[in-house]
Design a protein around this motif. Structure first.
Motif, PDB file in Angstrom:
ATOM      1  N   LEU A 100     -10.133  -6.798  21.105  1.00 57.22           N
ATOM      2  CA  LEU A 100      -9.634  -5.425  21.329  1.00 57.22           C
ATOM      3  C   LEU A 100      -8.243  -5.455  21.963  1.00 57.22           C
ATOM      4  O   LEU A 100      -7.369  -4.654  21.603  1.00 57.22           O
ATOM      5  CB  LEU A 100     -10.606  -4.663  22.229  1.00 57.22           C
ATOM      6  CG  LEU A 100     -11.987  -4.369  21.633  1.00 57.22           C
ATOM      7  CD1 LEU A 100     -12.878  -3.720  22.676  1.00 57.22           C
ATOM      8  CD2 LEU A 100     -11.861  -3.454  20.410  1.00 57.22           C
ATOM      9  N   LEU A 101      -8.061  -6.387  22.906  1.00 58.26           N
ATOM     10  CA  LEU A 101      -6.754  -6.485  23.542  1.00 58.26           C
ATOM     11  C   LEU A 101      -5.676  -6.887  22.540  1.00 58.26           C
ATOM     12  O   LEU A 101      -4.561  -6.376  22.554  1.00 58.26           O
ATOM     13  CB  LEU A 101      -6.833  -7.502  24.687  1.00 58.26           C
ATOM     14  CG  LEU A 101      -5.552  -7.680  25.521  1.00 58.26           C
ATOM     15  CD1 LEU A 101      -5.192  -6.363  26.174  1.00 58.26           C
ATOM     16  CD2 LEU A 101      -5.738  -8.765  26.569  1.00 58.26           C
ATOM     17  N   ASP A 102      -5.996  -7.821  21.638  1.00 62.70           N
ATOM     18  CA  ASP A 102      -5.039  -8.232  20.592  1.00 62.70           C
ATOM     19  C   ASP A 102      -4.679  -7.066  19.694  1.00 62.70           C
ATOM     20  O   ASP A 102      -3.523  -6.897  19.271  1.00 62.70           O
ATOM     21  CB  ASP A 102      -5.632  -9.381  19.748  1.00 62.70           C
ATOM     22  CG  ASP A 102      -5.775 -10.666  20.574  1.00 62.70           C
ATOM     23  OD1 ASP A 102      -5.082 -10.768  21.622  1.00 62.70           O
ATOM     24  OD2 ASP A 102      -6.556 -11.542  20.180  1.00 62.70           O
ATOM     25  N   GLN A 103      -5.708  -6.246  19.351  1.00 65.93           N
ATOM     26  CA  GLN A 103      -5.431  -5.074  18.502  1.00 65.93           C
ATOM     27  C   GLN A 103      -4.494  -4.097  19.205  1.00 65.93           C
ATOM     28  O   GLN A 103      -3.574  -3.561  18.586  1.00 65.93           O
ATOM     29  CB  GLN A 103      -6.752  -4.378  18.140  1.00 65.93           C
ATOM     30  CG  GLN A 103      -7.644  -5.199  17.200  1.00 65.93           C
ATOM     31  CD  GLN A 103      -8.978  -4.510  16.928  1.00 65.93           C
ATOM     32  OE1 GLN A 103      -9.286  -3.516  17.575  1.00 65.93           O
ATOM     33  NE2 GLN A 103      -9.747  -5.049  16.001  1.00 65.93           N
ATOM     34  N   LYS A 104      -4.757  -3.861  20.505  1.00 66.46           N
ATOM     35  CA  LYS A 104      -3.881  -2.951  21.250  1.00 66.46           C
ATOM     36  C   LYS A 104      -2.465  -3.507  21.339  1.00 66.46           C
ATOM     37  O   LYS A 104      -1.480  -2.775  21.243  1.00 66.46           O
ATOM     38  CB  LYS A 104      -4.443  -2.737  22.665  1.00 66.46           C
ATOM     39  CG  LYS A 104      -5.741  -1.946  22.703  1.00 66.46           C
ATOM     40  CD  LYS A 104      -5.517  -0.521  22.221  1.00 66.46           C
ATOM     41  CE  LYS A 104      -6.794   0.296  22.290  1.00 66.46           C
ATOM     42  NZ  LYS A 104      -6.573   1.694  21.852  1.00 66.46           N
TER      43      LYS A 104
ATOM     44  N   GLU B 227       0.261   1.451  26.862  1.00 71.52           N
ATOM     45  CA  GLU B 227       0.496   0.465  27.914  1.00 71.52           C
ATOM     46  C   GLU B 227      -0.547   0.610  29.019  1.00 71.52           C
ATOM     47  O   GLU B 227      -1.058  -0.389  29.553  1.00 71.52           O
ATOM     48  CB  GLU B 227       1.900   0.643  28.484  1.00 71.52           C
ATOM     49  CG  GLU B 227       3.001   0.218  27.528  1.00 71.52           C
ATOM     50  CD  GLU B 227       4.367   0.473  28.114  1.00 71.52           C
ATOM     51  OE1 GLU B 227       4.444   1.115  29.191  1.00 71.52           O
ATOM     52  OE2 GLU B 227       5.355   0.033  27.518  1.00 71.52           O
ATOM     53  N   SER B 228      -0.863   1.854  29.380  1.00 69.76           N
ATOM     54  CA  SER B 228      -1.877   2.083  30.417  1.00 69.76           C
ATOM     55  C   SER B 228      -3.240   1.573  29.976  1.00 69.76           C
ATOM     56  O   SER B 228      -3.974   0.952  30.757  1.00 69.76           O
ATOM     57  CB  SER B 228      -1.947   3.581  30.738  1.00 69.76           C
ATOM     58  OG  SER B 228      -2.942   3.837  31.701  1.00 69.76           O
ATOM     59  N   GLU B 229      -3.593   1.815  28.707  1.00 70.89           N
ATOM     60  CA  GLU B 229      -4.874   1.326  28.197  1.00 70.89           C
ATOM     61  C   GLU B 229      -4.922  -0.195  28.219  1.00 70.89           C
ATOM     62  O   GLU B 229      -5.959  -0.797  28.562  1.00 70.89           O
ATOM     63  CB  GLU B 229      -5.091   1.852  26.784  1.00 70.89           C
ATOM     64  CG  GLU B 229      -5.336   3.353  26.725  1.00 70.89           C
ATOM     65  CD  GLU B 229      -5.444   3.853  25.290  1.00 70.89           C
ATOM     66  OE1 GLU B 229      -5.367   3.004  24.363  1.00 70.89           O
ATOM     67  OE2 GLU B 229      -5.603   5.065  25.098  1.00 70.89           O
ATOM     68  N   LEU B 230      -3.818  -0.826  27.868  1.00 72.68           N
ATOM     69  CA  LEU B 230      -3.783  -2.288  27.877  1.00 72.68           C
ATOM     70  C   LEU B 230      -3.949  -2.827  29.298  1.00 72.68           C
ATOM     71  O   LEU B 230      -4.644  -3.832  29.521  1.00 72.68           O
ATOM     72  CB  LEU B 230      -2.461  -2.778  27.276  1.00 72.68           C
ATOM     73  CG  LEU B 230      -2.334  -2.640  25.758  1.00 72.68           C
ATOM     74  CD1 LEU B 230      -0.935  -3.033  25.311  1.00 72.68           C
ATOM     75  CD2 LEU B 230      -3.366  -3.515  25.045  1.00 72.68           C
ATOM     76  N   ARG B 231      -3.312  -2.165  30.264  1.00 65.18           N
ATOM     77  CA  ARG B 231      -3.484  -2.615  31.640  1.00 65.18           C
ATOM     78  C   ARG B 231      -4.932  -2.465  32.102  1.00 65.18           C
ATOM     79  O   ARG B 231      -5.477  -3.335  32.788  1.00 65.18           O
ATOM     80  CB  ARG B 231      -2.546  -1.826  32.560  1.00 65.18           C
ATOM     81  CG  ARG B 231      -1.094  -2.266  32.492  1.00 65.18           C
ATOM     82  CD  ARG B 231      -0.302  -1.700  33.646  1.00 65.18           C
ATOM     83  NE  ARG B 231      -0.272  -0.245  33.606  1.00 65.18           N
ATOM     84  CZ  ARG B 231       0.658   0.453  32.980  1.00 65.18           C
ATOM     85  NH1 ARG B 231       1.636  -0.165  32.332  1.00 65.18           N
ATOM     86  NH2 ARG B 231       0.647   1.769  33.014  1.00 65.18           N
ATOM     87  N   ASN B 232      -5.554  -1.353  31.706  1.00 67.82           N
ATOM     88  CA  ASN B 232      -6.955  -1.141  32.081  1.00 67.82           C
ATOM     89  C   ASN B 232      -7.858  -2.209  31.462  1.00 67.82           C
ATOM     90  O   ASN B 232      -8.781  -2.724  32.104  1.00 67.82           O
ATOM     91  CB  ASN B 232      -7.402   0.250  31.647  1.00 67.82           C
ATOM     92  CG  ASN B 232      -6.729   1.341  32.448  1.00 67.82           C
ATOM     93  OD1 ASN B 232      -6.291   1.108  33.584  1.00 67.82           O
ATOM     94  ND2 ASN B 232      -6.615   2.533  31.881  1.00 67.82           N
ATOM     95  N   TYR B 233      -7.601  -2.535  30.175  1.00 70.12           N
ATOM     96  CA  TYR B 233      -8.386  -3.588  29.524  1.00 70.12           C
ATOM     97  C   TYR B 233      -8.191  -4.925  30.219  1.00 70.12           C
ATOM     98  O   TYR B 233      -9.138  -5.696  30.411  1.00 70.12           O
ATOM     99  CB  TYR B 233      -7.982  -3.700  28.053  1.00 70.12           C
ATOM    100  CG  TYR B 233      -8.739  -2.742  27.159  1.00 70.12           C
ATOM    101  CD1 TYR B 233     -10.131  -2.846  26.963  1.00 70.12           C
ATOM    102  CD2 TYR B 233      -8.063  -1.739  26.476  1.00 70.12           C
ATOM    103  CE1 TYR B 233     -10.809  -1.963  26.155  1.00 70.12           C
ATOM    104  CE2 TYR B 233      -8.739  -0.845  25.655  1.00 70.12           C
ATOM    105  CZ  TYR B 233     -10.109  -0.960  25.493  1.00 70.12           C
ATOM    106  OH  TYR B 233     -10.785  -0.095  24.689  1.00 70.12           O
TER     107      TYR B 233
END
Length: 316
Positions: free
Chosen positions: A23-27, A300-306
């Protein structure tokens, strides 16, 4: 049995970590695509800046030609007035000689010659006026076409563009005579209404359709009211940072800021502005563009949360 359970839990945890990594790679991939799109928009904006600057130079050249034509017109008008003075003097002379008209054939010939001169002068004046009117009409039409082309390019630009007048705000800064940024910061922290006063002096000359769409308004007169949201929010101090560039007399600047649309929704924008005033550092004409980067900041915020979630799982 405990070892078996521990291994099962470990495999589950590894599966979760791998899934979160996917999921992180997709984001991250989405963010890269967004960066590419933003770069393309920047390229488009640079092209638009170049076109606008070129059109502005053409307008300035045309304006100079019109001024030159007006000067020529004034010179020609003065010459005609001088000739009219000469003609008036000749007319007075002719009037004073009417009593001698019947006793002198020479005076009759002079009178006929003067009459012919008056007719000739009137004909030349009329012809010059007609030629001047044609030239003025042609130059006026050229200026109108250039102005219409500039306005069309301005209105159809795919990014939000404003032309604003910050000269009144600049005068406020000059009257305060801030010696440095720290003194300016201390002043507006002690005087919270200072930013509101500056906003009341801000004049919006023109905005394009993309600007109206960005703020969800129908006309530019609705935009100043949106600053009430900003002044009441936690982002009010951001405006003071934007105004400080006038304190430094900078002609161009790029900054990221927060704005609110008509519905009160927050918008992250990338602001680029350039002072195009005829007199430097007056800020009477400032060209400003806004690019909506709200979605990019959300990703960017979603990636930081992940990332924080993954780190928490690993620590567990």
């Amino acid at each position: 049995n405990d070892i078996v359970l521990f291994k099962q839990e470990s495999r589950k945890l590894d599966s979760q970590v791998k899934l979160e990594q996917v999921l992180l790679d997709q984001k991250a991939k989405q963010l890269k695509e967004r960066d590419v799109q933003l770069k393309n928009k920047d390229d488009q904006l640079n092209k638009i800046y170049s076109n606008i600057e070129q059109k502005r130079n053409e307008l300035l050249d045309l304006y100079e030609r019109v001024k030159l034509l007006k000067n020529e017109s004034g010179t020609l008008k003065n010459e005609i007035e001088q000739k009219n003075l000469v003609v008036n003097k000749q007319g007075k002379f002719i009037s004073s000689q009417k009593n001698l008209l019947y006793v002198s054939l020479g005076l009759i010939c002079a009178l006929l010659l003067a009459a012919f001169s008056l007719w000739r002068l009137f004909f030349v004046k009329r012809k010059l006026n007609q030629e001047l009117e044609v030239k003025v009409q042609l130059r006026t039409r050229e200026l109108q076409l250039k102005t219409e082309e500039y306005l069309s390019l301005f209105n159809l630009a795919p990014v939000a563009i404003w032309e604003i007048d910050l000269s009144a705000i600049k005068k406020i800064f000059d009257s305060k005579a801030f010696s440095n940024e720290e003194e300016y910061r201390d002043y507006y922290e002690k005087n919270p209404d200072f930013i509101r006063e500056c906003l009341r002096r801000l004049e919006i000359n023109m905005v394009n359709k993309a600007s109206l769409d960005l703020f969800k308004v129908n006309k530019k007169e609705e935009i100043p009211g949106l600053y009430d949201y900003l002044c009441k929010s936690q982002y009010a101090n951001g405006l003071s940072s934007e105004f400080k560039y006038m304190l430094l007399n900078e002609r161009t600047q790029t900054t990221e800021a927060i704005r609110f649309d008509k519905n009160g929704e927050k918008i992250n924008v990338l602001i680029n502005w350039i002072d195009i005033s005829e007199k430097p550092n007056t800020y009477s004409r400032v060209l400003l563009t806004m690019v909506d980067i709200t979605r990019m900041r959300e990703i960017e915020s979603e990636l930081r949360n992940y990332q924080e979630h993954l780190e928490a799982l690993v620590l567990e």
